[in-house]
Design a protein around this motif. Structure first.
Motif, PDB file in Angstrom:
ATOM      1  N   GLY A   7       0.722  -0.968  -0.180  1.00  0.00           N
ATOM      2  CA  GLY A   7       0.137  -0.197   0.273  1.00  0.00           C
ATOM      3  C   GLY A   7       0.771   1.330  -0.295  1.00  0.00           C
ATOM      4  O   GLY A   7       0.486   2.380  -0.661  1.00  0.00           O
ATOM      5  N   GLN A   8       1.960   1.329   0.810  1.00  0.00           N
ATOM      6  CA  GLN A   8       2.850   2.399   0.924  1.00  0.00           C
ATOM      7  C   GLN A   8       3.384   2.820  -0.692  1.00  0.00           C
ATOM      8  O   GLN A   8       3.682   3.806  -1.079  1.00  0.00           O
ATOM      9  CB  GLN A   8       3.952   2.181   1.914  1.00  0.00           C
ATOM     10  CG  GLN A   8       3.303   1.896   3.233  1.00  0.00           C
ATOM     11  CD  GLN A   8       4.620   1.664   4.382  1.00  0.00           C
ATOM     12  OE1 GLN A   8       5.669   1.819   3.838  1.00  0.00           O
ATOM     13  NE2 GLN A   8       4.104   1.228   5.576  1.00  0.00           N
ATOM     14  N   ILE A  13       3.604   5.585  -5.919  1.00  0.00           N
ATOM     15  CA  ILE A  13       3.691   5.580  -7.247  1.00  0.00           C
ATOM     16  C   ILE A  13       2.666   6.468  -7.765  1.00  0.00           C
ATOM     17  O   ILE A  13       2.545   7.298  -8.694  1.00  0.00           O
ATOM     18  CB  ILE A  13       3.472   4.329  -8.011  1.00  0.00           C
ATOM     19  CG1 ILE A  13       4.826   3.260  -7.398  1.00  0.00           C
ATOM     20  CG2 ILE A  13       3.457   4.235  -9.340  1.00  0.00           C
ATOM     21  CD1 ILE A  13       4.674   1.999  -7.888  1.00  0.00           C
ATOM     22  N   ALA A  14       1.406   6.429  -6.881  1.00  0.00           N
ATOM     23  CA  ALA A  14       0.174   7.412  -7.478  1.00  0.00           C
ATOM     24  C   ALA A  14       0.734   8.746  -7.286  1.00  0.00           C
ATOM     25  O   ALA A  14       0.116   9.572  -7.925  1.00  0.00           O
ATOM     26  CB  ALA A  14      -0.826   7.023  -6.277  1.00  0.00           C
ATOM     27  N   GLU A  15       1.361   8.958  -6.141  1.00  0.00           N
ATOM     28  CA  GLU A  15       1.942  10.453  -5.864  1.00  0.00           C
ATOM     29  C   GLU A  15       2.723  10.982  -7.238  1.00  0.00           C
ATOM     30  O   GLU A  15       2.754  12.013  -7.915  1.00  0.00           O
ATOM     31  CB  GLU A  15       2.816  10.612  -4.843  1.00  0.00           C
ATOM     32  CG  GLU A  15       2.817  11.961  -4.017  1.00  0.00           C
ATOM     33  CD  GLU A  15       3.639  12.040  -3.067  1.00  0.00           C
ATOM     34  OE1 GLU A  15       3.838  11.130  -2.325  1.00  0.00           O
ATOM     35  OE2 GLU A  15       4.441  12.892  -2.976  1.00  0.00           O
ATOM     36  N   GLN A  16       3.596   9.890  -7.735  1.00  0.00           N
ATOM     37  CA  GLN A  16       4.447  10.235  -8.809  1.00  0.00           C
ATOM     38  C   GLN A  16       3.582  10.602  -9.982  1.00  0.00           C
ATOM     39  O   GLN A  16       3.981  11.252 -10.749  1.00  0.00           O
ATOM     40  CB  GLN A  16       5.296   9.017  -9.143  1.00  0.00           C
ATOM     41  CG  GLN A  16       6.384   8.813  -8.074  1.00  0.00           C
ATOM     42  CD  GLN A  16       7.300   7.666  -8.326  1.00  0.00           C
ATOM     43  OE1 GLN A  16       6.859   6.578  -8.990  1.00  0.00           O
ATOM     44  NE2 GLN A  16       8.852   7.836  -8.267  1.00  0.00           N
ATOM     45  N   ILE A  17       2.581   9.666 -10.189  1.00  0.00           N
ATOM     46  CA  ILE A  17       1.448   9.843 -11.338  1.00  0.00           C
ATOM     47  C   ILE A  17       0.973  11.389 -11.008  1.00  0.00           C
ATOM     48  O   ILE A  17       0.868  11.953 -12.028  1.00  0.00           O
ATOM     49  CB  ILE A  17       0.541   8.759 -11.192  1.00  0.00           C
ATOM     50  CG1 ILE A  17       1.324   7.507 -11.946  1.00  0.00           C
ATOM     51  CG2 ILE A  17      -0.551   9.051 -12.318  1.00  0.00           C
ATOM     52  CD1 ILE A  17       0.359   6.331 -11.665  1.00  0.00           C
ATOM     53  N   GLU A  18       0.487  11.762  -9.895  1.00  0.00           N
ATOM     54  CA  GLU A  18      -0.230  13.003  -9.692  1.00  0.00           C
ATOM     55  C   GLU A  18       0.679  14.013 -10.193  1.00  0.00           C
ATOM     56  O   GLU A  18       0.438  15.035 -10.617  1.00  0.00           O
ATOM     57  CB  GLU A  18      -0.815  12.923  -8.168  1.00  0.00           C
ATOM     58  CG  GLU A  18      -1.742  13.812  -8.108  1.00  0.00           C
ATOM     59  CD  GLU A  18      -2.262  14.077  -6.818  1.00  0.00           C
ATOM     60  OE1 GLU A  18      -2.120  13.085  -5.842  1.00  0.00           O
ATOM     61  OE2 GLU A  18      -2.503  15.292  -6.388  1.00  0.00           O
ATOM     62  N   ASN A  19       2.166  13.891  -9.642  1.00  0.00           N
ATOM     63  CA  ASN A  19       3.050  14.951  -9.930  1.00  0.00           C
ATOM     64  C   ASN A  19       3.619  14.876 -11.387  1.00  0.00           C
ATOM     65  O   ASN A  19       4.659  15.375 -11.474  1.00  0.00           O
ATOM     66  CB  ASN A  19       4.136  14.764  -8.749  1.00  0.00           C
ATOM     67  CG  ASN A  19       3.624  15.041  -7.527  1.00  0.00           C
ATOM     68  OD1 ASN A  19       2.663  15.835  -7.351  1.00  0.00           O
ATOM     69  ND2 ASN A  19       4.267  14.498  -6.337  1.00  0.00           N
ATOM     70  N   GLU A  20       2.940  14.238 -11.960  1.00  0.00           N
ATOM     71  CA  GLU A  20       3.523  14.017 -13.329  1.00  0.00           C
ATOM     72  C   GLU A  20       4.642  13.466 -13.784  1.00  0.00           C
ATOM     73  O   GLU A  20       5.570  13.986 -14.723  1.00  0.00           O
ATOM     74  CB  GLU A  20       3.325  15.292 -14.248  1.00  0.00           C
ATOM     75  CG  GLU A  20       1.540  15.585 -14.247  1.00  0.00           C
ATOM     76  CD  GLU A  20       1.354  16.847 -15.225  1.00  0.00           C
ATOM     77  OE1 GLU A  20       2.041  17.502 -15.370  1.00  0.00           O
ATOM     78  OE2 GLU A  20       0.128  16.754 -15.347  1.00  0.00           O
ATOM     79  N   VAL A  21       5.301  12.929 -12.685  1.00  0.00           N
ATOM     80  CA  VAL A  21       6.756  12.217 -13.026  1.00  0.00           C
ATOM     81  C   VAL A  21       6.406  11.053 -14.048  1.00  0.00           C
ATOM     82  O   VAL A  21       7.464  11.031 -14.719  1.00  0.00           O
ATOM     83  CB  VAL A  21       6.993  11.393 -11.628  1.00  0.00           C
ATOM     84  CG1 VAL A  21       8.048  10.597 -11.593  1.00  0.00           C
ATOM     85  CG2 VAL A  21       7.216  12.377 -10.408  1.00  0.00           C
ATOM     86  N   TYR A  22       5.183  10.235 -14.008  1.00  0.00           N
ATOM     87  CA  TYR A  22       4.954   9.669 -15.212  1.00  0.00           C
ATOM     88  C   TYR A  22       3.573  10.148 -15.590  1.00  0.00           C
ATOM     89  O   TYR A  22       2.855  10.604 -15.242  1.00  0.00           O
ATOM     90  CB  TYR A  22       4.628   8.096 -14.756  1.00  0.00           C
ATOM     91  CG  TYR A  22       5.809   7.286 -14.050  1.00  0.00           C
ATOM     92  CD1 TYR A  22       6.734   6.915 -14.988  1.00  0.00           C
ATOM     93  CD2 TYR A  22       5.741   7.222 -12.823  1.00  0.00           C
ATOM     94  CE1 TYR A  22       8.108   6.269 -14.321  1.00  0.00           C
ATOM     95  CE2 TYR A  22       7.149   6.699 -12.293  1.00  0.00           C
ATOM     96  CZ  TYR A  22       8.040   6.188 -13.004  1.00  0.00           C
ATOM     97  OH  TYR A  22       8.975   5.484 -12.479  1.00  0.00           O
TER      98      TYR A  22
END
Lengths: 472, 472
Positions: A7-8, A13-22
């Protein structure tokens, strides 16, 4: 903070997606790479990626890996809210009848409100039916049997309603022949001819039909495409009009897809309680949410028996079974007598199939599978509409169910569009059927619970082309 | 003169029985002896004896031979006709609701209108269900399937209605969720609140419920225990009252068992045609006649589309399937729209089961089997009543169906009797539920489609004893 390791990681990864890392469409790290990055085992990464899939942030592509999914919020705007109407008699039945009759065997039937059979648990139900037929058919065919099928079913339904936050016993539930039958019974129990019923705008055509059949009046309350019925507008309307009852779809509304926030739900139940106004809740799509937890039904906040909760298995197991139910609160006796008076009882065979199927525990797995498919389909369909329909088109962006509500530029008449489309054996539900006052003549409702293919896409593109000719 | 050899022989034996050459209970000549008497083959005698069985003149006893059956005409008198009433609102629903709820799981439920499961073709239906589930379930669960189940069923129903003298196409038929649903739809289509509906007296409680639900008025027309509704009384009533429609059970009436003679049927249809009055025909028991040919439906004499024919498979295949239908004549479109407006559609699975079962051709064999059982049961039950109920008791003597209508001496109140009986878990339908004007408070209806045993008999004897305490 999420307690599990996977979960962590999925949160990171979800945060990275939100921050447009991906970015949408990007490939996420392979499982092997991610193991190295996060210093965890293969199975932990697999669980993390699964969760991302469940959250509809990533998708697995066979033999390739995980990719970031794009959200459709940014593709187009959502439709706007309209104003409160005045109470008015309804006459949509002839139109709905015509559309259903004309299009029932169409291959591209975006007008139906039911899932395609590809999305039903056919093999599991076959097993259930084989078992029932072998062991119980004699008892099911007639009355006075040794099994109380109806009670078995009501017990299963009471168990299931825990997910919607409702603590009920089998005796609090009345079964019906589908959800529309349930809505009619409820309306009939709480109001009479000429009474004013507050509904969402746009409204579910089935509720409009029921109001029409009982010769009541509908009052359209502005409804937000994300948050559902406007509590403020309803408050004003309550002061202005003699509203006898409300009939709403608070969770994954049909057609809007809106789902009321928790606080609004509480406030609504409280507001109506003060005035002793019964609230008919249609929770047909409640199980089909894509994100997060299942929404609590309005019924779960009801301490006064004023909420009449209606649902059915039509959207999850198929409308062919015709198994619906009501939890009618203080109107229980009245509903039981009305049901008896109207002499519509249900197929015990269907009831037993549903009761047994629930008892197998496969329902939840089935739901988990289809709600992800529907999320994907909504997204694919919305993207196709955004690409091909005229500039100015708005599209709802629901987080559950499988309906899309599409607003075309004001000069396009979707009834005209309908008549062009049916020549190509393509159907949808025109906006005129969603309002007694003709508010939505440039809108249409599409069903995304259809198998997605290039053919499906082409049918939508044809529809988009026709729309240019459907000018008022 | 009967053309077949076995027909001639059975006619000769029937004559001997009529002339009391053989008395009820007598053993008929063994097959070997009869071969010698009539100088024919064994198979001819077997056919002749079978025919006597079908005519309900003889019965086969295992390992023993054929015996003369007694007719029950002479045991007791039949109930008398009552007078024409005045149009009146109906309120029987609460009473019926109470009785059904209180008694639904009773072992001795003589109150139900449905056959016991021993009399249903369970094994055949299991086969049908297995086949359907394996091959068609996916298509049945949702809409837009490749099979038009409803059309398949309507085609089978149109074929079957040939037996009732009706020449129909699938398009002349609307399916319903059972026969009561059909009756409600028909009433709703031809009349409105406050209108006067002419009915038989005693009346089927289901029709009274439908009239109550729609807030119409019922006018009771005297009905003969053998010949059905009195045409003369109806003629007078037509002059006196603004009758908007008639709703009748002309064949093996429930509860009376009466069956209208051919000439009366013609006259009735003609009479109503002149006045353009629609006639709702409930033919639920039409297939369950014991003697001779199947009666022609009133519908078969209708050239003007004024007869709305209703039926279901509840009495033959079991109520659990919930498959009924209407052939509504000129009211077809109206019925289709009303059905749609009321949003009650049927289980496609049940519809497919019935369509497939009809297609197997087993239905006729099944009917031949059960109608003889019902004849025997009616007879056994009537004999038991005649032996044990108070002097002055009258019993109907129907030639089809499985209902007995029993008149007790005037001082006995069958609602009181009901309340005594349910303490012993014995139920029946009290006469108060068969008239909006309380004409039948000393009557009761019994269901003879129950397995016959000494226990069954004892339950009836208990009922007889209770009747002595149920004095008004």
């Amino acid at each position: 903070m999420n307690k599990t390791l996977y979960g962590q990681i999925s949160a990171k990864i979800a945060e990275q997606i939100e921050n447009e890392v991906y970015l949408p469409g990007d490939k996420l790290p392979s499982i092997r790479k991610a193991c190295q990055q996060f210093k965890v085992s293969v199975s932990t990464i697999q669980q993390a990626y699964s969760q991302l899939e469940n959250l509809y942030l990533a998708e697995a592509r066979p033999q390739s890996g995980y990719y970031v999914l794009s959200q459709n919020e940014n593709l187009t705007e959502e439709p706007e809210m309209t104003d409160t109407g005045t109470p008015i008699p309804v006459s949509v039945n002839d139109g709905i009848f015509q559309v259903i009759k004309e299009t029932e065997n169409f291959k591209y039937n975006f007008g139906a409100a039911y899932p395609h059979s590809d999305f039903l648990p056919v093999a599991q139900l076959q097993k259930t039916i084989r078992k029932i037929s072998r062991h119980h058919l004699k008892d099911l065919l007639t009355t006075g049997s040794s099994i109380d099928v109806n009670l078995l079913l009501r017990r299963q339904l009471a168990q299931r309603m825990t997910y919607a936050g409702c603590q009920l016993s089998a005796n609090d539930i009345v079964t019906t022949s589908g959800c529309k039958d349930a809505l009619s019974l409820c309306l009939n129990a709480v109001a009479k001819k000429g009474d004013v019923i507050a509904i969402e705008s746009p409204a579910f055509p089935g509720i409009l039909q029921a109001i029409e059949a009982l010769e009541m009046n509908a009052l359209e309350i502005p409804t937000h495409p994300k948050e559902g019925i406007s509590i403020d507008a309803l408050k004003l309307a309550l002061e202005q009009w003699p509203i006898r009852a409300c009939a709403l779809i608070p969770t994954f509304n049909n057609p809007l897809g809106s789902s009321m926030p928790e606080d609004n739900r509480k406030e609504l139940v409280e507001l109506l309680k003060i005035r002793e106004i019964p609230l008919i809740e249609d929770d047909l799509f409640g199980d089909l949410g894509t994100y997060g937890q299942r929404a609590n039904a309005l019924k779960s906040y009801d301490r006064d028996g004023l909420v009449l909760y209606c649902s059915s298995v039509s959207k999850s197991l198929g409308p062919g079974l015709k198994v619906g139910w009501i939890s009618p609160g203080r109107y229980l006796k009245k509903i039981q007598k009305l049901k008896f008076l109207n002499s519509v009882t249900e197929s015990t065979l269907s009831q037993m199939i549903v009761a047994e199927y629930f008892a197998t525990g496969n329902y939840d797995k089935h739901i988990r599978r289809i709600r992800n498919i529907y999320a994907q389909n909504r997204k694919l369909m919305a993207a196709c509409i955004a690409d091909h329909f005229p500039k100015g088109t708005t599209i709802s962006n629901p987080s559950g169910g499988y309906m899309l509500w599409v607003g075309l530029p004001a000069e396009i008449n979707t009834w005209k569009l309908y008549n062009l489309a049916i020549k190509d054996k393509i159907s949808f539900l025109p906006g005129i059927l969603f309002s007694p006052t003709g508010k939505y003549n440039n809108f249409l409702r599409l069903n995304a619970a259809v198998p997605w293919s290039s053919e499906t896409e082409n049918a939508l593109i044809k529809l988009a082309k026709h729309s240019l000719k459907a000018i008022d």
